[in-house]
Design a protein around this motif. Structure first.
Motif, PDB file in Angstrom:
ATOM      1  N   GLU A  93      -5.614   0.919   5.902  1.00 33.21           N
ATOM      2  CA  GLU A  93      -5.653  -0.041   7.012  1.00 33.21           C
ATOM      3  C   GLU A  93      -5.447  -1.460   6.511  1.00 33.21           C
ATOM      4  O   GLU A  93      -4.718  -2.261   7.127  1.00 33.21           O
ATOM      5  N   ARG A  94      -6.048  -1.798   5.374  1.00 30.98           N
ATOM      6  CA  ARG A  94      -5.891  -3.141   4.823  1.00 30.98           C
ATOM      7  C   ARG A  94      -4.457  -3.381   4.347  1.00 30.98           C
ATOM      8  O   ARG A  94      -3.906  -4.469   4.519  1.00 30.98           O
ATOM      9  N   VAL A  95      -3.841  -2.349   3.764  1.00 29.32           N
ATOM     10  CA  VAL A  95      -2.444  -2.472   3.337  1.00 29.32           C
ATOM     11  C   VAL A  95      -1.544  -2.669   4.545  1.00 29.32           C
ATOM     12  O   VAL A  95      -0.655  -3.530   4.546  1.00 29.32           O
ATOM     13  N   ARG A  96      -1.773  -1.909   5.590  1.00 36.32           N
ATOM     14  CA  ARG A  96      -0.942  -2.043   6.783  1.00 36.32           C
ATOM     15  C   ARG A  96      -1.091  -3.435   7.389  1.00 36.32           C
ATOM     16  O   ARG A  96      -0.091  -4.068   7.749  1.00 36.32           O
TER      17      ARG A  96
ATOM     18  N   GLY B  22     -10.805   6.793  11.914  1.00 38.90           N
ATOM     19  CA  GLY B  22     -10.026   5.596  11.642  1.00 38.90           C
ATOM     20  C   GLY B  22      -9.173   5.821  10.407  1.00 38.90           C
ATOM     21  O   GLY B  22      -9.392   6.771   9.649  1.00 38.90           O
ATOM     22  N   LEU B  23      -8.172   4.990  10.220  1.00 38.65           N
ATOM     23  CA  LEU B  23      -7.400   5.053   8.985  1.00 38.65           C
ATOM     24  C   LEU B  23      -8.315   4.790   7.792  1.00 38.65           C
ATOM     25  O   LEU B  23      -9.276   4.018   7.902  1.00 38.65           O
ATOM     26  N   PRO B  24      -8.051   5.418   6.653  1.00 37.40           N
ATOM     27  CA  PRO B  24      -8.803   5.066   5.449  1.00 37.40           C
ATOM     28  C   PRO B  24      -8.746   3.552   5.229  1.00 37.40           C
ATOM     29  O   PRO B  24      -7.729   2.910   5.518  1.00 37.40           O
TER      30      PRO B  24
ATOM     31  N   THR C 105       4.498   2.322   3.893  1.00 35.27           N
ATOM     32  CA  THR C 105       4.687   3.729   4.251  1.00 35.27           C
ATOM     33  C   THR C 105       4.115   4.652   3.193  1.00 35.27           C
ATOM     34  O   THR C 105       3.402   5.620   3.501  1.00 35.27           O
ATOM     35  N   LEU C 106       4.408   4.369   1.934  1.00 37.46           N
ATOM     36  CA  LEU C 106       3.961   5.258   0.865  1.00 37.46           C
ATOM     37  C   LEU C 106       2.450   5.186   0.664  1.00 37.46           C
ATOM     38  O   LEU C 106       1.813   6.210   0.386  1.00 37.46           O
ATOM     39  N   ALA C 107       1.862   4.020   0.831  1.00 36.50           N
ATOM     40  CA  ALA C 107       0.403   3.902   0.715  1.00 36.50           C
ATOM     41  C   ALA C 107      -0.284   4.684   1.837  1.00 36.50           C
ATOM     42  O   ALA C 107      -1.299   5.358   1.612  1.00 36.50           O
ATOM     43  N   LEU C 108       0.266   4.608   3.046  1.00 39.09           N
ATOM     44  CA  LEU C 108      -0.276   5.392   4.160  1.00 39.09           C
ATOM     45  C   LEU C 108      -0.184   6.887   3.863  1.00 39.09           C
ATOM     46  O   LEU C 108      -1.135   7.640   4.067  1.00 39.09           O
TER      47      LEU C 108
END
Length: 283
Positions: free
Chosen positions: A30-33, A24-26, A92-95
């Motif tokens: 995931e919360r930021v997205r 899964g996404l970190p 985008t940058l956080a991902l």
């Protein structure tokens, strides 16, 4: 049965049965997205989410103060950094900054392999961002954005994540760098596409792992046709971080079709300085 064949068959069987566990996404990413999909999301709400991840917070502050974002007045806090980055770019940058957190194996050999991979990925991502910035300065490829190119580079070999998870699970049999590399050649592109689909990435990024080594083959008549697949493949060649397939496009061919801005661009002092600075920002 040899170890390479055993690992190959294990992954192949789990893929066919749809039983291969994808990461899964970190959590923070995931919360930021999820938060940024809400039109009412504020920078303050994002700061509250990101501040729980100290490493990500520190990297975003460094990024906000970097030449990449043109920072002049130094951002001292996460909130100041997010204000400078801007709501539209944070997702985008956080991902991009968080995605490498999926590589956290227990086995020492696998952990060292993962660390080397992460460094190579940072180099590809940094080069992809620098290339896209330069193309934009030249008035080409307006559809592409350096931040997304950065993210594309960070996920270019994401297929390694499920491989390492499986190797870590059976480390007595498979914890061997040569074996992992062989497996990645066979399964990396397909697994990478599967992971990005699982993460619900956009189609222009989902294709990146598929074309990482082989490029999109045919020459492009117009640099406006360039995609993130092309940018990342070229970045991998310039940084010596991919062994391309025989029919893949070469650096000379990318220059010929205008994707590489000039013969000496990558060797120029200013380019190399910007590249090294970007790699440091991702570290």
């Amino acid at each position: 049965m040899s170890a390479p064949n055993a690992l190959y068959l294990l992954i192949d069987d789990r893929l066919k049965r749809d039983e291969l566990q994808l990461p899964g996404l970190p959590e923070t990413a995931e919360r930021v997205r999820a938060a940024t999909l809400d039109n009412n999301c504020s920078l303050h709400e994002l700061a509250q989410i990101i501040q729980h991840d100290a490493a990500l917070s520190a990297r975003l502050i460094r990024l906000a103060n970097s030449a990449y974002l043109g920072g002049r007045n130094r951002a001292e806090s996460l909130m100041q950094a997010l204000t400078r980055i801007g709501l539209r770019r944070i997702r985008t940058l956080a991902l991009a900054m968080a995605v490498e957190q999926v590589f956290l194996p227990r086995n020492d050999i696998v952990r060292e392999f993962a660390a080397n991979y992460v460094q190579q990925t940072r180099e590809v991502a940094a080069a992809a961002a620098i290339l896209t910035q330069q193309l934009q300065k030249l008035g080409r490829s307006h559809r592409l954005h350096p931040d997304v190119a950065l993210l594309a580079g960070m996920v270019s070999n994401i297929g390694l994540a499920p491989v390492l998870k499986l190797v870590d699970e059976f480390d007595d049999s498979f914890a061997n760098p040569s074996l992992i590399n062989q497996t990645m050649l066979a399964f990396g592109p397909k697994l990478g596409v599967n992971v990005l689909k699982h993460w619900q990435f956009t189609p222009n990024l989902i294709k990146v792992p598929h074309y990482f080594r082989k490029s999109r083959i045919s020459l492009m008549d117009n640099p406006e046709d360039v995609s993130y697949c092309d940018i990342v493949h070229l970045a991998s060649l310039l940084t010596n971080n991919a062994e391309p397939e025989p029919a893949a496009m070469t650096i000379a061919e990318y220059e010929q079709c205008g994707v590489l801005p000039g013969t000496e661009f990558w060797q120029q002092d200013a380019t190399q300085q910007a590249y090294r600075q970007m790699v440091m920002l991702l570290t």
